[in-house]
Scaffold this motif. Structure first.
Motif, PDB file in Angstrom:
ATOM      1  N   LEU A   1       0.813  -1.226   0.000  1.00  0.00           N
ATOM      2  CA  LEU A   1       0.000   0.000   0.000  1.00  0.00           C
ATOM      3  C   LEU A   1       0.851   1.283   0.000  1.00  0.00           C
ATOM      4  O   LEU A   1       0.352   2.366  -0.319  1.00  0.00           O
ATOM      5  N   LEU A   2       2.150   1.138   0.322  1.00  0.00           N
ATOM      6  CA  LEU A   2       2.982   2.335   0.546  1.00  0.00           C
ATOM      7  C   LEU A   2       2.936   3.332  -0.606  1.00  0.00           C
ATOM      8  O   LEU A   2       2.743   4.530  -0.402  1.00  0.00           O
ATOM      9  N   LYS A   3       3.108   2.816  -1.833  1.00  0.00           N
ATOM     10  CA  LYS A   3       3.204   3.738  -2.971  1.00  0.00           C
ATOM     11  C   LYS A   3       1.876   4.488  -3.155  1.00  0.00           C
ATOM     12  O   LYS A   3       1.857   5.682  -3.443  1.00  0.00           O
ATOM     13  N   THR A   4       0.757   3.777  -2.963  1.00  0.00           N
ATOM     14  CA  THR A   4      -0.560   4.412  -3.114  1.00  0.00           C
ATOM     15  C   THR A   4      -0.768   5.464  -2.017  1.00  0.00           C
ATOM     16  O   THR A   4      -1.363   6.517  -2.260  1.00  0.00           O
ATOM     17  N   LEU A   5      -0.266   5.184  -0.824  1.00  0.00           N
ATOM     18  CA  LEU A   5      -0.384   6.172   0.261  1.00  0.00           C
ATOM     19  C   LEU A   5       0.480   7.389  -0.028  1.00  0.00           C
ATOM     20  O   LEU A   5       0.112   8.528   0.262  1.00  0.00           O
ATOM     21  N   GLU A   6       1.648   7.122  -0.607  1.00  0.00           N
ATOM     22  CA  GLU A   6       2.605   8.206  -0.865  1.00  0.00           C
ATOM     23  C   GLU A   6       2.120   9.121  -1.991  1.00  0.00           C
ATOM     24  O   GLU A   6       2.118  10.333  -1.875  1.00  0.00           O
ATOM     25  N   GLU A   7       1.692   8.503  -3.076  1.00  0.00           N
ATOM     26  CA  GLU A   7       1.218   9.294  -4.219  1.00  0.00           C
ATOM     27  C   GLU A   7      -0.113   8.740  -4.673  1.00  0.00           C
ATOM     28  O   GLU A   7      -0.190   8.029  -5.679  1.00  0.00           O
ATOM     29  N   PRO A   8      -1.196   9.071  -3.959  1.00  0.00           N
ATOM     30  CA  PRO A   8      -2.498   8.517  -4.360  1.00  0.00           C
ATOM     31  C   PRO A   8      -2.852   9.029  -5.761  1.00  0.00           C
ATOM     32  O   PRO A   8      -2.707  10.231  -6.016  1.00  0.00           O
ATOM     33  N   PRO A   9      -3.299   8.131  -6.639  1.00  0.00           N
ATOM     34  CA  PRO A   9      -3.602   8.571  -7.996  1.00  0.00           C
ATOM     35  C   PRO A   9      -4.767   9.560  -7.984  1.00  0.00           C
ATOM     36  O   PRO A   9      -5.792   9.281  -7.367  1.00  0.00           O
TER      37      PRO A   9
ATOM     38  N   PRO B   1       6.434   2.102  10.559  1.00  0.00           N
ATOM     39  CA  PRO B   1       6.796   3.523  10.541  1.00  0.00           C
ATOM     40  C   PRO B   1       6.594   4.135   9.153  1.00  0.00           C
ATOM     41  O   PRO B   1       6.188   5.296   9.026  1.00  0.00           O
ATOM     42  N   THR B   2       6.841   3.322   8.116  1.00  0.00           N
ATOM     43  CA  THR B   2       6.673   3.838   6.748  1.00  0.00           C
ATOM     44  C   THR B   2       5.197   4.111   6.430  1.00  0.00           C
ATOM     45  O   THR B   2       4.879   5.023   5.670  1.00  0.00           O
ATOM     46  N   THR B   3       4.291   3.322   7.009  1.00  0.00           N
ATOM     47  CA  THR B   3       2.853   3.584   6.817  1.00  0.00           C
ATOM     48  C   THR B   3       2.478   4.855   7.576  1.00  0.00           C
ATOM     49  O   THR B   3       1.840   5.768   7.026  1.00  0.00           O
ATOM     50  N   LEU B   4       2.915   4.919   8.852  1.00  0.00           N
ATOM     51  CA  LEU B   4       2.568   6.067   9.696  1.00  0.00           C
ATOM     52  C   LEU B   4       3.051   7.385   9.095  1.00  0.00           C
ATOM     53  O   LEU B   4       2.333   8.386   9.105  1.00  0.00           O
ATOM     54  N   SER B   5       4.274   7.351   8.550  1.00  0.00           N
ATOM     55  CA  SER B   5       4.860   8.611   8.083  1.00  0.00           C
ATOM     56  C   SER B   5       4.163   9.145   6.835  1.00  0.00           C
ATOM     57  O   SER B   5       4.322  10.304   6.483  1.00  0.00           O
ATOM     58  N   ARG B   6       3.391   8.298   6.153  1.00  0.00           N
ATOM     59  CA  ARG B   6       2.713   8.755   4.935  1.00  0.00           C
ATOM     60  C   ARG B   6       1.279   9.220   5.204  1.00  0.00           C
ATOM     61  O   ARG B   6       0.576   9.624   4.284  1.00  0.00           O
ATOM     62  N   CYS B   7       0.842   9.136   6.448  1.00  0.00           N
ATOM     63  CA  CYS B   7      -0.554   9.463   6.771  1.00  0.00           C
ATOM     64  C   CYS B   7      -0.613  10.534   7.850  1.00  0.00           C
ATOM     65  O   CYS B   7       0.296  10.665   8.661  1.00  0.00           O
ATOM     66  N   GLN B   8      -1.720  11.256   7.857  1.00  0.00           N
ATOM     67  CA  GLN B   8      -1.960  12.158   8.972  1.00  0.00           C
ATOM     68  C   GLN B   8      -2.822  11.421  10.002  1.00  0.00           C
ATOM     69  O   GLN B   8      -3.846  10.830   9.645  1.00  0.00           O
ATOM     70  N   VAL B   9      -2.377  11.431  11.261  1.00  0.00           N
ATOM     71  CA  VAL B   9      -3.098  10.675  12.290  1.00  0.00           C
ATOM     72  C   VAL B   9      -4.113  11.594  12.984  1.00  0.00           C
ATOM     73  O   VAL B   9      -3.761  12.663  13.471  1.00  0.00           O
ATOM     74  N   LEU B  10      -5.376  11.179  12.984  1.00  0.00           N
ATOM     75  CA  LEU B  10      -6.413  11.907  13.737  1.00  0.00           C
ATOM     76  C   LEU B  10      -6.823  11.062  14.938  1.00  0.00           C
ATOM     77  O   LEU B  10      -7.320   9.961  14.772  1.00  0.00           O
ATOM     78  N   PRO B  11      -6.601  11.575  16.166  1.00  0.00           N
ATOM     79  CA  PRO B  11      -6.992  10.786  17.340  1.00  0.00           C
ATOM     80  C   PRO B  11      -8.491  10.892  17.626  1.00  0.00           C
ATOM     81  O   PRO B  11      -9.077  11.966  17.514  1.00  0.00           O
ATOM     82  N   PHE B  12      -9.093   9.752  17.964  1.00  0.00           N
ATOM     83  CA  PHE B  12     -10.501   9.709  18.376  1.00  0.00           C
ATOM     84  C   PHE B  12     -10.564   9.322  19.849  1.00  0.00           C
ATOM     85  O   PHE B  12      -9.847   8.442  20.284  1.00  0.00           O
ATOM     86  N   ASP B  13     -11.442  10.006  20.590  1.00  0.00           N
ATOM     87  CA  ASP B  13     -11.475   9.833  22.042  1.00  0.00           C
ATOM     88  C   ASP B  13     -12.584   8.866  22.476  1.00  0.00           C
ATOM     89  O   ASP B  13     -13.591   8.734  21.784  1.00  0.00           O
TER      90      ASP B  13
END
Ligand code: ZN
Length: 389
Positions: free
Chosen positions: A163-171, A188-200
């Motif tokens: 999934l990494l490439k699609t996360l990095e450069e989504p078509p 870490p490579t997945t995390l670094s390509r995404c913005q994390v939104l915390p839910f409480d």
């Protein structure tokens, strides 16, 4: 469902609305938080907004969520109009540009040999066929395409790498939203390509109200107990309720209050039997898990309820009535507190944590439970535990 109807997730609302107003929506998000707190609802409502022909701006003051209504940083809540053809399709879960991804999709894979596989994890074949390949096509109807990935923390390493490439450069206009309860299982490579939104976690009162609305015949004291046990998750409360955990917990407490050296072996066997009953319920809900894994989950639940009971004793020894989970067993708790010692009660909770730790690492289930119950019996008789801590 309109975005503003997702309650008690002010952090997520604030970050998304800020990104929208600045035209900086991320293409890859991780929605992280407990199960059953609104992550998937939020993702679907966000997808509706992204696909809507005429999004509307709602004043935060109109929100029924008091945290949003009084948030000075939020000037408007942009959301789907709820009326256009795109919004209506989304609300009927029928929009062709929203792709809901889950591990069981392996059963719909075009390769018939893959379809026979167990869906224990979210595997590379599902990710390649249902996300990576589909993301390469232009949207069928809308302006964008949204992939919502359930249980993304169950993606295998191979799936995450695929999934990494699609996360990095989504078509083109592709958005990917990964829903997780456990960030530590993402690379870490997945995390670094995404913005994390915390839910409480949700407030107990909201969980209780929602449970009572969906199960109007549920007695109030039971709804209260499920809400307190659920850790702020409507999903957990609803599952616990359908498994009748309130009754099971009462039986368990009956065993714990009479536990001693003479009956500990019988109680250990009763736990194994109860865990097997739970196991068949868990497997009805998720047929892919093995019987031994489901039994292990049943025992983990019994240990959690036991730890909660000892934690209640500790609360009462500290005169903290408000922190009690088993308020309906108040009289017995008071009686036990008269002859309980703080250090033994703390050790009982510690022994529960230890048994949980061992079971999660696939220790022998029967031995772990017998050891735990022997130790709890000794502690309840005022003697020290004997297993190695
Ligand atoms: Zn619309």
């Amino acid at each position: 469902m309109p975005l503003a109807d997702v309650r008690y997730q002010t952090n997520a609302h604030r970050q998304v609305q800020r990104a929208l107003s600045q035209g900086r929506m991320a293409h890859a998000y991780i929605f992280h938080g407990p199960d059953g707190v609104g992550k998937e609802m939020f993702a679907c409502a966000l997808a509706q907004l992204l696909l809507c022909d005429e999004p509307v701006d709602m004043s935060p003051a109109e929100s029924s969520d008091v945290d949003i209504a009084t948030d000075v940083d939020m000037h408007a809540i942009r959301q789907g109009c709820g009326k256009c053809q795109e919004c209506v399709s989304v609300s009927h879960s029928a929009h062709p540009d929203i792709h809901l991804i889950y591990r069981q999709l392996i059963r719909e894979h075009p390769d018939t040999t893959l379809r026979k596989r167990k869906a224990l994890e979210l595997g590379v074949d599902v990710v390649r066929h249902f996300i990576v390949e589909q993301a390469a096509f232009t949207p069928l109807r809308g302006q964008v395409k949204v992939f919502i990935v359930r249980e993304a923390d169950r993606m295998t390493i191979a799936a995450q790498n695929a999934l990494l490439k699609t996360l990095e450069e989504p078509p083109g206009a592709t958005h990917i939203i990964l829903l997780t309860t456990d960030l530590t299982r993402l690379l870490p490579t997945t995390l670094s390509r995404c913005q994390v939104l915390p839910f409480d976690p949700l407030p107990d009162a909201f969980v209780r109200r929602t449970l009572s609305e969906t199960q109007p015949n549920l007695p109030q004291d039971q709804a209260d107990w499920y809400a307190r046990m659920a850790g702020g998750s409507i999903g957990t409360a609803a599952k616990a309720c359908s498994d009748h955990q309130y009754d099971m917990n009462n039986q368990l407490i009956d065993q714990l209050v009479t536990l001693n050296a003479q009956n500990s072996s019988r109680i250990a066997l009763a736990w194994i039997d109860e865990a097997k009953k739970l196991s068949s319920r868990f497997r009805q809900r998720d047929p892919d898990i093995s019987e031994s894994e489901a039994t292990r989950r049943g025992l983990l639940l019994l240990i959690k309820l036991t730890a909660t009971w000892y934690s209640d004793i500790l609360h009462l020894l500290a005169e903290d009535e408000a922190g009690l989970t088993n308020k309906h067993r108040h009289n017995e708790l008071l009686q036990i507190c008269r002859h309980s010692q703080i250090d033994h009660t703390i050790d009982a909770i510690h022994r529960c944590n230890l048994a949980e730790f061992h079971l999660q690492r696939n220790a022998n289930t029967q031995l772990s439970i017998e050891t735990l119950i022997n130790d709890l019996a000794r502690l309840s008789e005022g003697k020290p535990a004997i297993s190695v801590a």
